[in-house]
Design a protein around this motif. Structure first.
Motif, mmCIF file in Angstrom:
data_model
loop_
_atom_site.group_PDB
_atom_site.id
_atom_site.type_symbol
_atom_site.label_atom_id
_atom_site.label_comp_id
_atom_site.label_asym_id
_atom_site.label_seq_id
_atom_site.Cartn_x
_atom_site.Cartn_y
_atom_site.Cartn_z
ATOM 1 N N PRO A 65 0.818 -1.215 0.000
ATOM 2 C CA PRO A 65 0.000 0.000 0.000
ATOM 3 C C PRO A 65 0.853 1.267 0.000
ATOM 4 C CG PRO A 65 -0.880 -1.593 1.552
ATOM 5 C CD PRO A 65 0.433 -2.143 1.090
ATOM 6 N N ASN A 67 0.222 4.058 1.308
ATOM 7 C CA ASN A 67 0.189 4.809 2.564
ATOM 8 C C ASN A 67 0.912 4.107 3.708
ATOM 9 O OD1 ASN A 67 -1.655 2.726 2.830
ATOM 10 N ND2 ASN A 67 -3.237 3.972 3.827
ATOM 11 N N VAL A 68 1.722 3.085 3.370
ATOM 12 C CA VAL A 68 2.543 2.451 4.402
ATOM 13 C C VAL A 68 3.639 3.414 4.792
ATOM 14 C CG1 VAL A 68 4.226 0.635 4.858
ATOM 15 C CG2 VAL A 68 2.069 0.076 3.765
ATOM 16 N N THR A 106 0.261 1.018 7.893
ATOM 17 C CA THR A 106 -0.693 1.986 7.366
ATOM 18 C C THR A 106 -1.218 2.837 8.530
ATOM 19 O OG1 THR A 106 -2.450 0.346 7.611
ATOM 20 C CG2 THR A 106 -1.381 0.486 5.470
#
Length: 255
Positions: A65, A67-68, A106
């Motif tokens: 992801p 947004n990690v 996240t």
């Protein structure tokens, strides 16, 4: 977010337990500052890369992801996932970043770990640890915590040789192949409460039911550190106690 090298993960994983009933010890704890902590109840290790690698240097990995980011807390990576990450890294690479893993979470707290060789990436979703990881900081001895400490530095090659001797000596017995080191303690001091003793270190291993082994690692320089400074930096000759010499300065020699 932490970018951690393959060797750091490997070193930490060596200290994990393979006892499935002790599941809290089957994982490597990655702290937000990049320290990797592991223990099997007998040995505790804290490993950290000597220099930090910027997150921006890590390549984009499909499946990870966007947004990690950095994790507010520790992430516990099971040894099985550690093995998968290491396998995903190329054995030889001209790009050092490919011998590293990216670990983070996240905003909702879901942790991930990723590694890639730019062809077959591995992305792992990490579940929360079901239990409490040992409070390892209580076990670690900090500098200055003890009034008197003896430090002995041995090369990894010598340690490996001693371990092999212990294993062979115990191969026909129920012993675990322990090796005992006898640290020499002599009357030798330096200013600021630090002393060194240049002497052989005796070792023993084996059992009467198998093989008995004894020997010496030489020469070794053993550092004694005490919080009680001595007035003079002198060396007391064992054969002639009345003869005193100035103790040479310098760092402890590796054996």
């Amino acid at each position: 977010m932490s970018v951690i090298s393959r060797n750091t993960l490997k070193i930490a994983a060596l200290a994990t337990s393979d006892d499935t009933s002790r599941y809290t010890l089957n994982a490597v704890r990655v702290e937000p500052d990049g320290r990797c902590v592991a223990t099997d109840g007998h040995i505790l290790v804290i490993a950290k890369d000597g220099s930090a690698t910027p997150d921006a240097d890590f390549p984009v990995v499909p499946g990870l992801p966007e947004n990690v980011n950095g994790s507010a807390g520790a992430v516990h990576i099971p040894t099985g996932i550690i093995s998968r990450l290491i396998k995903a890294m190329p054995t030889k690479s001209t790009l050092p970043i490919l011998t590293m893993a990216r670990i983070g979470a996240t905003p909702d707290g879901q942790a991930y770990a990723a590694a890639t060789d730019l062809e077959a990436p591995t992305v792992a979703k990490i579940a929360e640890l079901n239990g409490q990881f040992p409070q390892y900081e209580r076990v670690m001895v900090k500098d200055g915590q003890r009034a008197h400490v003896i430090k002995l530095t041995l090369s990894a090659e010598i340690l490996a040789t001693l371990a092999k001797m212990g294993q062979l000596a115990a191969s026909h017995s129920k012993s675990l192949g322990a090796v005992t080191l006898e640290i020499p303690v002599g009357r030798c001091y330096r200013d600021k409460g630090t002393a060194n003793i240049n002497s052989a270190v005796r070792f023993t291993t084996g059992t009467p039911s198998s093989v008995l082994v004894e020997g010496a690692i030489m020469p070794c320089r053993v550092w004694q550190i005490t919080n009680q400074p001595q007035e003079k930096a002198v060396h007391h000759d064992r054969q002639n106690p009345s003869k005193r010499q100035r103790q040479p300065s310098g760092k402890a020699r590796r054996c």
